[in-house]
Write a protein that holds these residues in place. Structure first.
Motif, PDB file in Angstrom:
ATOM      1  N   TYR A 207     -51.536  54.269 -19.584  1.00  0.00           N
ATOM      2  CA  TYR A 207     -51.060  52.882 -19.558  1.00  0.00           C
ATOM      3  C   TYR A 207     -50.090  52.625 -20.712  1.00  0.00           C
ATOM      4  O   TYR A 207     -49.094  51.908 -20.559  1.00  0.00           O
ATOM      5  CB  TYR A 207     -52.232  51.912 -19.655  1.00  0.00           C
ATOM      6  N   GLY A 208     -50.401  53.200 -21.859  1.00  0.00           N
ATOM      7  CA  GLY A 208     -49.497  53.045 -22.999  1.00  0.00           C
ATOM      8  C   GLY A 208     -48.139  53.658 -22.724  1.00  0.00           C
ATOM      9  O   GLY A 208     -47.095  53.078 -23.073  1.00  0.00           O
ATOM     10  N   ILE A 209     -48.121  54.834 -22.087  1.00  0.00           N
ATOM     11  CA  ILE A 209     -46.854  55.474 -21.726  1.00  0.00           C
ATOM     12  C   ILE A 209     -46.083  54.603 -20.748  1.00  0.00           C
ATOM     13  O   ILE A 209     -44.861  54.466 -20.835  1.00  0.00           O
ATOM     14  CB  ILE A 209     -47.110  56.877 -21.141  1.00  0.00           C
ATOM     15  N   THR A 210     -46.796  53.984 -19.800  1.00  0.00           N
ATOM     16  CA  THR A 210     -46.143  53.072 -18.858  1.00  0.00           C
ATOM     17  C   THR A 210     -45.449  51.941 -19.591  1.00  0.00           C
ATOM     18  O   THR A 210     -44.269  51.644 -19.350  1.00  0.00           O
ATOM     19  CB  THR A 210     -47.182  52.496 -17.868  1.00  0.00           C
ATOM     20  N   ALA A 211     -46.187  51.265 -20.486  1.00  0.00           N
ATOM     21  CA  ALA A 211     -45.619  50.127 -21.215  1.00  0.00           C
ATOM     22  C   ALA A 211     -44.437  50.554 -22.081  1.00  0.00           C
ATOM     23  O   ALA A 211     -43.416  49.851 -22.155  1.00  0.00           O
ATOM     24  CB  ALA A 211     -46.700  49.469 -22.077  1.00  0.00           C
ATOM     25  N   LEU A 212     -44.542  51.706 -22.735  1.00  0.00           N
ATOM     26  CA  LEU A 212     -43.464  52.170 -23.610  1.00  0.00           C
ATOM     27  C   LEU A 212     -42.238  52.600 -22.805  1.00  0.00           C
ATOM     28  O   LEU A 212     -41.096  52.338 -23.217  1.00  0.00           O
ATOM     29  CB  LEU A 212     -43.962  53.332 -24.473  1.00  0.00           C
ATOM     30  N   THR A 268     -40.707  65.524 -16.295  1.00  0.00           N
ATOM     31  CA  THR A 268     -39.980  64.316 -15.885  1.00  0.00           C
ATOM     32  C   THR A 268     -40.074  63.234 -16.951  1.00  0.00           C
ATOM     33  O   THR A 268     -39.082  62.577 -17.285  1.00  0.00           O
ATOM     34  CB  THR A 268     -40.549  63.788 -14.552  1.00  0.00           C
ATOM     35  N   LEU A 269     -41.264  63.062 -17.515  1.00  0.00           N
ATOM     36  CA  LEU A 269     -41.441  62.061 -18.562  1.00  0.00           C
ATOM     37  C   LEU A 269     -40.668  62.429 -19.830  1.00  0.00           C
ATOM     38  O   LEU A 269     -40.020  61.567 -20.446  1.00  0.00           O
ATOM     39  CB  LEU A 269     -42.927  61.908 -18.892  1.00  0.00           C
ATOM     40  N   PHE A 270     -40.727  63.694 -20.223  1.00  0.00           N
ATOM     41  CA  PHE A 270     -40.014  64.115 -21.429  1.00  0.00           C
ATOM     42  C   PHE A 270     -38.499  63.935 -21.274  1.00  0.00           C
ATOM     43  O   PHE A 270     -37.823  63.454 -22.192  1.00  0.00           O
ATOM     44  CB  PHE A 270     -40.345  65.572 -21.760  1.00  0.00           C
ATOM     45  N   ILE A 271     -37.978  64.331 -20.119  1.00  0.00           N
ATOM     46  CA  ILE A 271     -36.531  64.206 -19.897  1.00  0.00           C
ATOM     47  C   ILE A 271     -36.128  62.736 -19.846  1.00  0.00           C
ATOM     48  O   ILE A 271     -35.121  62.321 -20.447  1.00  0.00           O
ATOM     49  CB  ILE A 271     -36.120  64.936 -18.604  1.00  0.00           C
ATOM     50  N   GLY A 272     -36.921  61.919 -19.131  1.00  0.00           N
ATOM     51  CA  GLY A 272     -36.580  60.502 -19.027  1.00  0.00           C
ATOM     52  C   GLY A 272     -36.636  59.786 -20.367  1.00  0.00           C
ATOM     53  O   GLY A 272     -35.710  59.059 -20.740  1.00  0.00           O
ATOM     54  N   LEU A 273     -37.720  59.974 -21.102  1.00  0.00           N
ATOM     55  CA  LEU A 273     -37.859  59.304 -22.394  1.00  0.00           C
ATOM     56  C   LEU A 273     -36.888  59.862 -23.425  1.00  0.00           C
ATOM     57  O   LEU A 273     -36.335  59.111 -24.248  1.00  0.00           O
ATOM     58  CB  LEU A 273     -39.300  59.431 -22.894  1.00  0.00           C
ATOM     59  N   GLY A 274     -36.660  61.180 -23.381  1.00  0.00           N
ATOM     60  CA  GLY A 274     -35.663  61.757 -24.287  1.00  0.00           C
ATOM     61  C   GLY A 274     -34.274  61.214 -23.989  1.00  0.00           C
ATOM     62  O   GLY A 274     -33.499  60.901 -24.909  1.00  0.00           O
ATOM     63  N   ASN A 330     -52.056  49.142 -14.147  1.00  0.00           N
ATOM     64  CA  ASN A 330     -50.770  49.773 -14.448  1.00  0.00           C
ATOM     65  C   ASN A 330     -49.625  48.787 -14.227  1.00  0.00           C
ATOM     66  O   ASN A 330     -48.645  48.780 -14.969  1.00  0.00           O
ATOM     67  CB  ASN A 330     -50.571  51.011 -13.574  1.00  0.00           C
ATOM     68  N   THR A 331     -49.746  47.938 -13.204  1.00  0.00           N
ATOM     69  CA  THR A 331     -48.763  46.869 -13.003  1.00  0.00           C
ATOM     70  C   THR A 331     -48.744  45.940 -14.207  1.00  0.00           C
ATOM     71  O   THR A 331     -47.669  45.516 -14.671  1.00  0.00           O
ATOM     72  CB  THR A 331     -49.102  46.075 -11.726  1.00  0.00           C
ATOM     73  N   SER A 332     -49.926  45.613 -14.736  1.00  0.00           N
ATOM     74  CA  SER A 332     -49.989  44.792 -15.947  1.00  0.00           C
ATOM     75  C   SER A 332     -49.359  45.503 -17.132  1.00  0.00           C
ATOM     76  O   SER A 332     -48.704  44.870 -17.971  1.00  0.00           O
ATOM     77  CB  SER A 332     -51.446  44.429 -16.258  1.00  0.00           C
ATOM     78  N   ALA A 333     -49.549  46.840 -17.201  1.00  0.00           N
ATOM     79  CA  ALA A 333     -48.943  47.601 -18.300  1.00  0.00           C
ATOM     80  C   ALA A 333     -47.424  47.519 -18.248  1.00  0.00           C
ATOM     81  O   ALA A 333     -46.757  47.393 -19.288  1.00  0.00           O
ATOM     82  CB  ALA A 333     -49.404  49.057 -18.243  1.00  0.00           C
ATOM     83  N   PHE A 334     -46.866  47.588 -17.049  1.00  0.00           N
ATOM     84  CA  PHE A 334     -45.426  47.397 -16.910  1.00  0.00           C
ATOM     85  C   PHE A 334     -45.007  46.048 -17.493  1.00  0.00           C
ATOM     86  O   PHE A 334     -44.002  45.941 -18.207  1.00  0.00           O
ATOM     87  CB  PHE A 334     -45.012  47.464 -15.437  1.00  0.00           C
ATOM     88  N   GLY A 362     -34.858  49.909 -28.616  1.00  0.00           N
ATOM     89  CA  GLY A 362     -35.141  50.705 -27.425  1.00  0.00           C
ATOM     90  C   GLY A 362     -35.362  52.170 -27.756  1.00  0.00           C
ATOM     91  O   GLY A 362     -36.257  52.821 -27.196  1.00  0.00           O
ATOM     92  N   ALA A 363     -34.546  52.705 -28.671  1.00  0.00           N
ATOM     93  CA  ALA A 363     -34.698  54.103 -29.067  1.00  0.00           C
ATOM     94  C   ALA A 363     -36.043  54.323 -29.766  1.00  0.00           C
ATOM     95  O   ALA A 363     -36.723  55.335 -29.530  1.00  0.00           O
ATOM     96  CB  ALA A 363     -33.552  54.517 -29.980  1.00  0.00           C
ATOM     97  N   ALA A 364     -36.444  53.388 -30.629  1.00  0.00           N
ATOM     98  CA  ALA A 364     -37.719  53.516 -31.344  1.00  0.00           C
ATOM     99  C   ALA A 364     -38.890  53.484 -30.368  1.00  0.00           C
ATOM    100  O   ALA A 364     -39.844  54.272 -30.492  1.00  0.00           O
ATOM    101  CB  ALA A 364     -37.856  52.399 -32.372  1.00  0.00           C
ATOM    102  N   ILE A 365     -38.822  52.593 -29.386  1.00  0.00           N
ATOM    103  CA  ILE A 365     -39.885  52.539 -28.375  1.00  0.00           C
ATOM    104  C   ILE A 365     -39.907  53.838 -27.571  1.00  0.00           C
ATOM    105  O   ILE A 365     -40.965  54.361 -27.225  1.00  0.00           O
ATOM    106  CB  ILE A 365     -39.680  51.320 -27.454  1.00  0.00           C
ATOM    107  N   GLY A 366     -38.720  54.381 -27.282  1.00  0.00           N
ATOM    108  CA  GLY A 366     -38.643  55.650 -26.562  1.00  0.00           C
ATOM    109  C   GLY A 366     -39.276  56.794 -27.339  1.00  0.00           C
ATOM    110  O   GLY A 366     -39.953  57.651 -26.758  1.00  0.00           O
ATOM    111  N   VAL A 367     -39.079  56.820 -28.649  1.00  0.00           N
ATOM    112  CA  VAL A 367     -39.704  57.854 -29.482  1.00  0.00           C
ATOM    113  C   VAL A 367     -41.221  57.725 -29.438  1.00  0.00           C
ATOM    114  O   VAL A 367     -41.947  58.732 -29.334  1.00  0.00           O
ATOM    115  CB  VAL A 367     -39.193  57.748 -30.941  1.00  0.00           C
ATOM    116  N   ALA A 368     -41.713  56.482 -29.496  1.00  0.00           N
ATOM    117  CA  ALA A 368     -43.164  56.273 -29.380  1.00  0.00           C
ATOM    118  C   ALA A 368     -43.668  56.777 -28.027  1.00  0.00           C
ATOM    119  O   ALA A 368     -44.749  57.376 -27.933  1.00  0.00           O
ATOM    120  CB  ALA A 368     -43.495  54.799 -29.558  1.00  0.00           C
TER     121      ALA A 368
END
Length: 422
Positions: A207-212, A268-274, A330-334, A362-368
């Motif tokens: 859920y945290g990854i979703t929100a971030l 997919t998550l690593f490429i997208g967030l990176g 998960n919808t709430s996490a979004f 945005g970049a800082a949130i992406g790093v998190a």
């Protein structure tokens, strides 16, 4: 892909248009209702809060209800809310309708998600969710600009009527194409059974990854209009077209993510967030260059949404024995990301750092998000060896290799046996 999943996408398109179209209608709404533009802007916040609270509450309330019945009921409430909103003589009544329709939309999202993943094999969940979520991208590309133009020429109430009509078309399609007892067969689900899923720390990490993941892109999107006009030099009349370009990028990202997330969720998550970190920083550096800034808006939408199917499918993999409530949270996490990240961007702007600073946020949130994903991947590798198998218990254990065969000893034993039997 079953046609019913595309019908669910149509519902998200219709209701998602209402979620975002107010940003282009605020001046006319404020003038018509006799309130300030900041007060009119609270109508957007009211919708976000309704989404945040409504998803888990309605998921529990409709737990034993056939899914088609729930989807139709939510859309009926959504339509009624927009009819009342279009006729509303006061700001206060319109505010109330925004909360009610957001709650209904959140319920539709939650049930649509679990319906979509239940209609396809486990290895196609991310693809199914990418189709459903593409309705929201299409709302950004087509619905929001169309609603803005309609509101500018025929008044904001006409845009509300249009959303009501489009949602009614979706409601009829749901009744025609979704099985009537979908979700009603099998053992009855209880709230207690669904709540068991929430003792799993890995689910909350997801859920945290979703929100971030959504927060990292929405913080820049929320302030794109002033960034483009004040810093990049884009004419105000071109802003809707650039925002549509962002939506096109989001649609491309969803398509790519839908094809890769089932087999390779963590890459997919690593490429997208990176990519989110990289393009956010690039937007900060190139914000004053008009052409580069516009191009980066497209790629920001792409990397921001390529992770969407992965985070959606991930929670259903972790909480598969409690799909309704797990998907709803998960919808709430979004919506946590959608609500909190723009607030952080606003704090940076109020601190005197300028509109470009939101790209740094945005970049800082992406790093998190990258750090959280790395932790989730490490836990996944450990669980492949240690975790028990079974529904909702995490990934299956890797098969333990059979002991190495000793060919010479076995052959000697076989010969001895044959000799003694003669």
């Amino acid at each position: 892909m079953p046609v019913a999943i595309y019908i669910l996408s149509l519902g998200i398109f219709a209701q998602g248009t209402s979620e975002f179209m107010l940003s282009g209608l605020l001046p006319t709404m404020a003038e018509d209702l006799g309130v300030s533009i900041p007060d009119a802007g609270l109508l957007i916040s009211a919708f976000a809060v309704g989404m945040l609270v409504g998803a888990p509450l309605l998921a529990v309330a409709t737990l034993r209800m056939p899914r088609r019945t729930a989807l139709v009921a939510f859309q009926a409430v959504f339509i009624a809310g927009h009819v009342v909103g279009a006729l509303s003589p006061s700001y206060e009544l319109l505010f109330a309708t925004r909360v009610v329709t957001a709650v209904a939309y959140a319920g539709f999202w939650a049930v649509a998600a679990v319906t979509a993943v239940s209609m396809v094999p486990a290895e196609s969940r991310a693809k199914a969710m990418s189709v459903v979520a593409s309705g929201l991208s299409l709302a950004t590309v087509l619905g929001v600009p169309a609603g803005t133009v309609l509101g500018q020429h025929a008044g904001w109430r006409a845009a509300f009527w249009a959303v009501a009509v489009l949602t009614a078309a979706s409601l009829v399609s749901v009744m025609l194409f979704l099985p009537g007892r979908l979700g009603a067969d099998g053992p009855a689900r209880t709230v207690r059974q669904e709540l068991v899923a929430f003792v799993r720390p890995r689910l909350w990490l997801s859920y945290g990854i979703t929100a971030l993941s959504v927060g990292g892109v929405i913080v820049s999107f929320s302030y794109l209009a002033p960034l483009l006009t004040e810093v990049s030099g884009v004419p105000e009349s071109w802003v809707p077209a650039v925002l549509s370009l962002y939506g096109v990028g989001a649609l491309v990202g969803l398509t790519i993510g839908g094809r890769t997330a089932d087999a390779r969720p963590f890459p997919t998550l690593f490429i997208g967030l990176g990519g989110l970190v990289a393009f956010s920083l690039a937007l900060w550096g190139a914000a004053s260059h008009t052409v580069l800034a516009v191009v980066l808006v497209f790629f920001l939408g792409l990397v921001g949404f390529v992770t969407n199917p992965a985070v959606q499918a991930r929670v259903f993999a972790l909480g598969g024995d409690a799909p309704t409530l797990v998907g709803a949270v998960n919808t709430s996490a979004f919506n946590v990301g959608i609500t909190v990240a723009p607030m952080l961007g606003g704090l940076a702007i109020d601190a005197g750092l300028g509109y470009r600073s939101v790209a740094w946020v945005g970049a800082a949130i992406g790093v998190a998000g990258l750090l959280a994903t790395a932790l989730a991947a490490a836990l996944e590798r450990r669980d492949r060896v240690d975790a028990p198998t079974g529904p909702g218990q995490g990934p299956r254990q890797e098969a333990v290799p059979e002991p190495r065969r000793e060919p010479i000893r076995e052959d000697v034993a076989r010969v001895a046996s044959m000799t003694s039997n003669r």
